[in-house]
Design a protein around this motif. Structure first.
Motif, PDB file in Angstrom:
ATOM      1  N   LYS A  21      14.378  14.886  89.499  1.00 48.66           N
ATOM      2  CA  LYS A  21      13.305  14.151  88.412  1.00 48.66           C
ATOM      3  C   LYS A  21      12.755  13.832  89.093  1.00 48.66           C
ATOM      4  O   LYS A  21      12.463  12.734  89.836  1.00 48.66           O
ATOM      5  CB  LYS A  21      13.856  13.904  87.074  1.00 48.66           C
ATOM      6  CG  LYS A  21      14.697  15.068  86.917  1.00 48.66           C
ATOM      7  CD  LYS A  21      15.018  14.430  85.560  1.00 48.66           C
ATOM      8  CE  LYS A  21      13.389  14.843  84.445  1.00 48.66           C
ATOM      9  NZ  LYS A  21      13.799  14.609  82.726  1.00 48.66           N
ATOM     10  N   PRO A  22      10.877  13.720  89.168  1.00 48.08           N
ATOM     11  CA  PRO A  22      10.257  15.074  88.208  1.00 48.08           C
ATOM     12  C   PRO A  22      10.123  16.267  88.761  1.00 48.08           C
ATOM     13  O   PRO A  22       9.258  17.314  88.367  1.00 48.08           O
ATOM     14  CB  PRO A  22       8.970  14.540  87.122  1.00 48.08           C
ATOM     15  CG  PRO A  22       8.802  13.720  89.489  1.00 48.08           C
ATOM     16  CD  PRO A  22       9.760  13.193  89.790  1.00 48.08           C
ATOM     17  N   GLY A  23      11.038  16.784  89.776  1.00 45.44           N
ATOM     18  CA  GLY A  23      10.844  18.003  90.453  1.00 45.44           C
ATOM     19  C   GLY A  23       9.414  17.915  92.064  1.00 45.44           C
ATOM     20  O   GLY A  23       9.043  16.205  92.528  1.00 45.44           O
ATOM     21  N   GLY A  24       9.141  18.619  91.892  1.00 44.73           N
ATOM     22  CA  GLY A  24       8.618  18.445  93.698  1.00 44.73           C
ATOM     23  C   GLY A  24       9.338  19.161  94.694  1.00 44.73           C
ATOM     24  O   GLY A  24      10.405  19.067  95.166  1.00 44.73           O
ATOM     25  N   ILE A  25       8.854  19.737  95.740  1.00 50.84           N
ATOM     26  CA  ILE A  25       9.780  20.694  97.084  1.00 50.84           C
ATOM     27  C   ILE A  25      10.815  19.227  97.943  1.00 50.84           C
ATOM     28  O   ILE A  25      11.910  19.030  98.209  1.00 50.84           O
ATOM     29  CB  ILE A  25       8.312  21.025  97.937  1.00 50.84           C
ATOM     30  CG1 ILE A  25       7.932  22.506  97.127  1.00 50.84           C
ATOM     31  CG2 ILE A  25       8.947  21.180  99.128  1.00 50.84           C
ATOM     32  CD1 ILE A  25       6.848  22.899  97.454  1.00 50.84           C
ATOM     33  N   ILE A  57       8.870  23.469  84.493  1.00 51.96           N
ATOM     34  CA  ILE A  57       9.811  24.090  84.152  1.00 51.96           C
ATOM     35  C   ILE A  57      11.018  22.915  84.374  1.00 51.96           C
ATOM     36  O   ILE A  57      11.563  22.826  85.049  1.00 51.96           O
ATOM     37  CB  ILE A  57      11.180  25.484  83.944  1.00 51.96           C
ATOM     38  CG1 ILE A  57       9.233  26.699  84.302  1.00 51.96           C
ATOM     39  CG2 ILE A  57      11.793  25.255  82.844  1.00 51.96           C
ATOM     40  CD1 ILE A  57      10.217  27.931  84.385  1.00 51.96           C
ATOM     41  N   PRO A  58      10.750  22.253  83.437  1.00 48.14           N
ATOM     42  CA  PRO A  58      11.411  20.278  83.203  1.00 48.14           C
ATOM     43  C   PRO A  58      13.206  20.964  83.136  1.00 48.14           C
ATOM     44  O   PRO A  58      14.087  21.539  82.156  1.00 48.14           O
ATOM     45  CB  PRO A  58      11.120  20.241  81.808  1.00 48.14           C
ATOM     46  CG  PRO A  58      10.094  20.021  81.187  1.00 48.14           C
ATOM     47  CD  PRO A  58      10.071  21.906  81.616  1.00 48.14           C
ATOM     48  N   THR A  59      13.945  20.162  84.029  1.00 43.68           N
ATOM     49  CA  THR A  59      15.322  20.525  83.882  1.00 43.68           C
ATOM     50  C   THR A  59      15.758  19.114  84.564  1.00 43.68           C
ATOM     51  O   THR A  59      15.518  18.085  84.251  1.00 43.68           O
ATOM     52  CB  THR A  59      15.950  21.222  85.468  1.00 43.68           C
ATOM     53  OG1 THR A  59      15.095  20.306  86.472  1.00 43.68           O
ATOM     54  CG2 THR A  59      15.080  22.393  84.935  1.00 43.68           C
ATOM     55  N   PRO A  60      17.384  19.235  83.631  1.00 46.46           N
ATOM     56  CA  PRO A  60      17.905  17.862  84.505  1.00 46.46           C
ATOM     57  C   PRO A  60      17.898  16.980  85.431  1.00 46.46           C
ATOM     58  O   PRO A  60      17.785  18.191  86.316  1.00 46.46           O
ATOM     59  CB  PRO A  60      19.450  17.861  83.898  1.00 46.46           C
ATOM     60  CG  PRO A  60      19.079  19.364  82.757  1.00 46.46           C
ATOM     61  CD  PRO A  60      18.534  20.002  83.571  1.00 46.46           C
ATOM     62  N   ASP A  61      18.156  15.893  85.926  1.00 46.62           N
ATOM     63  CA  ASP A  61      18.094  15.643  87.611  1.00 46.62           C
ATOM     64  C   ASP A  61      19.054  16.599  87.982  1.00 46.62           C
ATOM     65  O   ASP A  61      20.663  15.673  87.606  1.00 46.62           O
ATOM     66  CB  ASP A  61      18.055  13.721  86.871  1.00 46.62           C
ATOM     67  CG  ASP A  61      18.098  13.001  88.547  1.00 46.62           C
ATOM     68  OD1 ASP A  61      17.286  13.154  89.099  1.00 46.62           O
ATOM     69  OD2 ASP A  61      18.911  12.851  89.231  1.00 46.62           O
ATOM     70  N   GLY A  62      19.001  16.500  89.003  1.00 41.05           N
ATOM     71  CA  GLY A  62      20.311  16.908  89.805  1.00 41.05           C
ATOM     72  C   GLY A  62      20.359  18.522  89.590  1.00 41.05           C
ATOM     73  O   GLY A  62      21.415  18.378  90.149  1.00 41.05           O
ATOM     74  N   ARG A  63      19.440  19.154  88.991  1.00 40.30           N
ATOM     75  CA  ARG A  63      19.782  20.259  89.132  1.00 40.30           C
ATOM     76  C   ARG A  63      20.037  21.082  90.649  1.00 40.30           C
ATOM     77  O   ARG A  63      18.959  21.222  91.544  1.00 40.30           O
ATOM     78  CB  ARG A  63      18.401  21.044  87.500  1.00 40.30           C
ATOM     79  CG  ARG A  63      18.123  22.598  88.189  1.00 40.30           C
ATOM     80  CD  ARG A  63      19.342  23.336  87.136  1.00 40.30           C
ATOM     81  NE  ARG A  63      19.602  23.072  85.281  1.00 40.30           N
ATOM     82  CZ  ARG A  63      20.936  22.466  85.148  1.00 40.30           C
ATOM     83  NH1 ARG A  63      21.448  22.528  85.296  1.00 40.30           N
ATOM     84  NH2 ARG A  63      20.116  22.297  83.359  1.00 40.30           N
ATOM     85  N   ILE A  64      21.009  22.590  89.977  1.00 41.96           N
ATOM     86  CA  ILE A  64      21.004  23.055  91.390  1.00 41.96           C
ATOM     87  C   ILE A  64      20.212  24.028  91.073  1.00 41.96           C
ATOM     88  O   ILE A  64      19.683  25.134  90.425  1.00 41.96           O
ATOM     89  CB  ILE A  64      22.531  23.821  91.761  1.00 41.96           C
ATOM     90  CG1 ILE A  64      23.078  22.358  91.760  1.00 41.96           C
ATOM     91  CG2 ILE A  64      22.340  24.814  92.622  1.00 41.96           C
ATOM     92  CD1 ILE A  64      24.207  22.628  91.804  1.00 41.96           C
TER      93      ILE A  64
END
Length: 334
Positions: free
Chosen positions: A8-12, A51-58
């Motif tokens: 989180k918060p995402g990004g390549i 699209i928010p996802t939990p930390d560590g999402r596959i």
């Protein structure tokens, strides 16, 4: 086992190689050794944090591989079967429901950027005969979206005309499916080089939309003024006005993307007076996927794969997707 995960918060740059444990095997589950995935716009938005996802999402909604073992109640699959995932594991058949459209892999729950998975048998279908894992992995989202837009919601018939936009996965599959069904295809792109590739796949007419801002009316003229029967609309608000202009009286627009804008002016009077049907399309059900695969087995369609990356090079794959330089699908293989 090895898995790609997202901080989180995402990004390549927040994708990393981590590890994940297999879920316990239930009587209705299958254990799949995954070998490939393919990139979709949905995956890109997830990775960017849109699209928010939990930390560590596959991440990754598409997965293909080989069945290693099956639960005691599973009769549809056997060890050694080549399989491909479904986008909505809970939407098995019938009309879409809110409950059935939950748990999208890589979004509401972990996806297929990993080496192995245990999941309900209904989360997969058999892959087309003779397909590589990479080819099978292109079907889950892009191919099924095109299939549902043309054959489930619109009932495409031989001799009709289909307008496809651009050269991404959905548009290329729509072109291939339409030609296999005996339809005429008008293809648009901003690249003359990509237009020639679309011609090689069977497109009957080509329009460079950067050179022709009124491409909707041009498409209509190419049908003798009648208008096209079906539009596979990937742009959204930014292109819908031109799609409406192209569509015949009582024609169909399959709204499957928002690449050119999330909101904007919509020619509602033109939709009304043209009796045009605009169908919002979000992939499809497992039943739709099995029907599509039967059709692929019957006509021999093969996906167009632009590039392949190793699993750990997922960031480079998404950077290529962001550049819009690709033609067809980008895949991951491991």
């Amino acid at each position: 086992m090895r898995a790609i995960q997202l901080k989180k918060p995402g990004g390549i740059d927040n994708l990393y190689v981590g590890t994940s444990e297999l879920a316990p095997m239930g009587p209705g589950d299958i254990h799949v050794r995954l070998h490939a995935s393919s990139l979709n716009y949905h995956d890109y938005i997830v990775v960017l944090g849109g699209i928010p996802t939990p930390d560590g999402r596959i991440p990754m909604s598409d997965g293909a591989g080989i069945v290693v073992a099956v639960g005691e109640n599973v009769t549809e699959f056997a060890a050694g079967d080549h399989v491909v995932s479904t986008f909505f594991p809970l939407w098995l058949a019938g009309q879409p429901t809110i409950a059935g459209m939950q748990r999208v892999p890589g979004d509401r729950n972990d996806g297929y950027a990993r080496e192995e998975v245990v999941a309900p048998a209904t989360s997969f279908t058999k892959a087309p005969a003779g397909y590589t894992h990479a080819e099978a992995a292109t079907l889950t989202c892009a191919a099924l979206t095109a299939w549902r837009g043309l054959f489930v919601e619109a009932s495409l018939q031989p001799g009709e005309t289909v307008l496809v936009q651009g050269s991404g996965g959905v548009s290329v599959f729509a072109l291939q499916f339409a030609k296999a069904a005996g339809a005429n295809v008008i293809a648009t792109s901003s690249s003359d080089a990509k237009l020639e590739k679309l011609r090689a796949l069977g497109a009957d007419h080509l329009i460079n939309y950067k050179q022709d801002e009124a491409w909707g009316m041009t498409a209509r003229k190419l049908t003798g003024g009648r208008g096209v029967d079906h539009v596979v609309e990937i742009g959204g608000a930014g292109t819908l006005t031109q799609s409406i202009a192209a569509t015949r009286l009582n024609g169909n627009i399959a709204m499957i993307g928002v690449l050119a804008g999330l909101a904007g002016n919509v020619a509602t009077a033109a939709i009304m007076s043209g009796n045009i049907k605009v169908n919002g399309i979000t992939v499809g059900s497992r039943e739709h996927q099995t029907a599509m695969i039967r059709a692929i087995d019957a006509n021999g369609i093969k996906p167009v794969i632009d590039s392949s990356f190793a699993l750990e090079k997922i960031g480079d794959a998404f950077r290529l997707q962001a550049s819009a330089a690709h033609f067809g699908k980008i895949v991951l293989e491991w």
